[in-house]
Design an enzyme around this catalytic site. Structure first.
Site, short mmCIF file in Angstrom:
data_model
loop_
_atom_site.label_atom_id
_atom_site.label_comp_id
_atom_site.label_asym_id
_atom_site.label_seq_id
_atom_site.Cartn_x
_atom_site.Cartn_y
_atom_site.Cartn_z
N GLU A 266 -56.08 -7.63 -34.14
CA GLU A 266 -55.57 -7.35 -35.53
C GLU A 266 -56.36 -8.45 -36.58
O GLU A 266 -56.57 -8.30 -37.79
CB GLU A 266 -54.28 -7.71 -35.56
CG GLU A 266 -53.63 -6.53 -36.99
CD GLU A 266 -52.05 -6.41 -36.60
OE1 GLU A 266 -51.72 -5.27 -36.31
OE2 GLU A 266 -51.30 -7.42 -36.75
N HIS A 295 -58.12 -5.04 -7.80
CA HIS A 295 -58.11 -3.83 -7.21
C HIS A 295 -58.11 -2.72 -8.52
O HIS A 295 -57.71 -1.60 -8.19
CB HIS A 295 -57.02 -3.62 -6.45
CG HIS A 295 -56.91 -4.67 -5.09
ND1 HIS A 295 -57.62 -4.29 -4.00
CD2 HIS A 295 -56.78 -5.80 -5.21
CE1 HIS A 295 -57.72 -5.62 -3.32
NE2 HIS A 295 -57.05 -6.42 -4.02
N LYS A 410 -49.41 3.96 -41.70
CA LYS A 410 -48.08 4.00 -41.72
C LYS A 410 -47.80 4.87 -43.08
O LYS A 410 -46.94 5.71 -43.08
CB LYS A 410 -47.94 2.40 -42.35
CG LYS A 410 -47.56 1.43 -41.32
CD LYS A 410 -47.16 0.23 -41.88
CE LYS A 410 -47.59 -1.09 -41.28
NZ LYS A 410 -47.57 -2.39 -41.73
#
Ligand code: PA5
Length: 443
Positions: A266, A295, A410
């Site tokens: 961010e 793995h 938003k």
């Protein structure tokens, strides 16, 4: 406490001059942090009053069997990191709800007894939709159970602004996030320190570790963090190694990787630079955990595209192993090599094996070795990564403290929820983009 950064091969030789310039620039940037400390540094120098305050609040909250943290992003990840690193068995006592997936929220809520539950509602802005919705839901839940919400809820928010602060004026107890400290830089404020105190972790020790790291970077002309940030920046911008893997050989530090990813992503991922030019800069954080991801991701790390650089965290092995192994050969002859050894030794061998295999494949690896995981060390790690982030932003010439890219989603969500004043903005953003089609059936 010891933390050692090492093992890097340095920036590619052809960029030696740029590296020297970058280093000088970062030294100046550190001086600028001294001259005008940003909020996250200022709080390190403000004494212990905040830690004491958190201890007092924590003592009062011990009347509850469980505490649930309502918050998201920088308002939740720091507390999760502290809990998972320093009190990993306390997941039941300190529940951190950093999402609004109704399935998990309702399942979690239905396991709780409202009379025995305290809520910490954490939001710097006080207006984050996810946290507001969590609060609404839990307030009703408390009321329906005959509890007084104000007696169960503690707010952690800006001292003056925002709807949560207004609520504090109506009887809920509250703590402050200093105005100059943004969400993802707030872990060493009550956002992380109150949950720490609730878990029996000393908030003063977290602050002390953070302060020690800041002073080391401030005072040591040749601090290795600066070299790492320069190498990181050159490899990312010039060498195309734009993915920053942070791989921890410690389950306790798994969440630190998530906290780092939010901070780094961010703060650095920006469309505009400081001069307003469109640059689309940033390096992509990728948390991983050893040995588990050996793995899973290590195949890609070793043989996939050369677009990654690696920071590998590990702990100095204890002199006495925690988990000795015996009886292996009796179980199966093929396991015989484990006899007389330990899980500790295998874990360490795998850490070294991964580092060496990556290096043999030409992949740049830096190691970060810790003597132990305690509150001081974790505080130091928080500040190390915060400083790394603002210094990396300096080289990228972007503002590490804003996040304009999260606003669009938003605004559209608010418009869809019918929040007044958002329809037009959302329309302007969406332009001709239509709602998603249902898609083509796969089965
Ligand atoms: O770093 C940030 O500013 C964000 O990630 C915030 O922490 C997140 O959006 C939550 O914001 P707030 O604390 O205002 O609720």
């Amino acid at each position: 406490m010891t933390l050692r950064l090492g093992g890097s091969s340095g920036p590619p030789r052809e960029h030696a001059e740029e590296a020297a310039r970058g280093r000088a620039r970062l030294r100046e940037a550190v001086e600028a942090l001294v001259a005008a400390p940003p909020g996250f540094i200022e709080i390190l120098e403000q004494g212990d009053a905040v830690a004491e305050h958190c201890r007092e609040h924590a003592a009062a909250l011990r009347r509850f069997e469980r505490i649930v943290v309502l918050g998201i992003g920088g308002s939740a990840l720091g507390a999760r990191t502290i809990r998972d690193a320093l009190a990993p068995d306390e997941g039941d006592r300190l529940v951190i709800l950093d999402n609004i997936d109704p399935d998990s929220v309702v399942r979690m809520r239905d396991r709780l007894d409202p009379r025995q539950t305290g809520l910490l509602v954490v939001s710097k802005s006080g207006s984050t939709a996810e946290t507001a919705a969590q609060l609404v839901l839990f307030t009703r839940w408390l009321t329906e159970a005959g509890c007084d919400p104000a007696a169960h809820i503690t707010l952690i928010t800006d001292p003056e602004k925002g709807p949560l602060r207004a609520l504090a004026g109506r009887g809920h107890s509250s703590l402050e996030i200093p105005p100059r400290v943004g969400g993802r830089f707030s872990v060493l404020t009550p956002v992380g320190l109150l949950p720490a105190a609730l878990l029996g972790v000393d908030p003063s020790a977290l602050l002390e570790g953070g302060r020690a790291m800041w002073h080391a970077v401030r005072d040591r002309e040749d601090h290795p963090l600066l070299d790492w940030v320069v190498e990181q920046g050159i490899r990312s911008e010039r060498g195309g190694e734009r993915i920053q893997v942070v791989m921890s050989y410690s389950d306790r530090l798994r969440t630190l990787g998530d906290w780092f990813a939010q901070l780094w992503g961010e703060s650095l991922g920006k469309r505009l630079d400081r001069h307003g030019a469109v640059v689309h800069r940033g390096s992509t954080p990728l948390p991983a955990v050893g040995a588990t991801d050996q793995h899973s991701l290590v195949q890609l790390f070793v043989e996939g595209p050369a677009d990654k650089q690696f920071l590998i965290l590990g702990l100095e092995p204890d002199a006495t192993p925690l988990a000795p192994l015996s009886g292996a050969g009796e179980l199966a002859e093929a396991f015989g090599y484990l006899d007389g050894s330990s899980l500790d030794a295998l874990f360490e061998a795998e850490r070294v094996g991964t580092i060496q295999a990556l290096r043999a494949a030409g992949r740049p690896v830096t190691t970060l070795q810790l003597s132990r995981i305690d509150a001081r060390t974790l505080g130091a790690l928080f500040v190390l990564f915060e400083l790394a982030t603002v210094l990396a932003a300096e080289l990228l010439e972007v503002d590490p403290y804003d996040q304009p890219g999260v606003e669009g989603g938003k605004i559209i969500a608010f418009a869809r929820m019918g929040r007044a004043g958002y329809a037009e903005q959302a329309e302007a953003l969406i332009g001709g983009i239509t709602d998603e089609e249902p898609g083509t059936p796969l089965l």
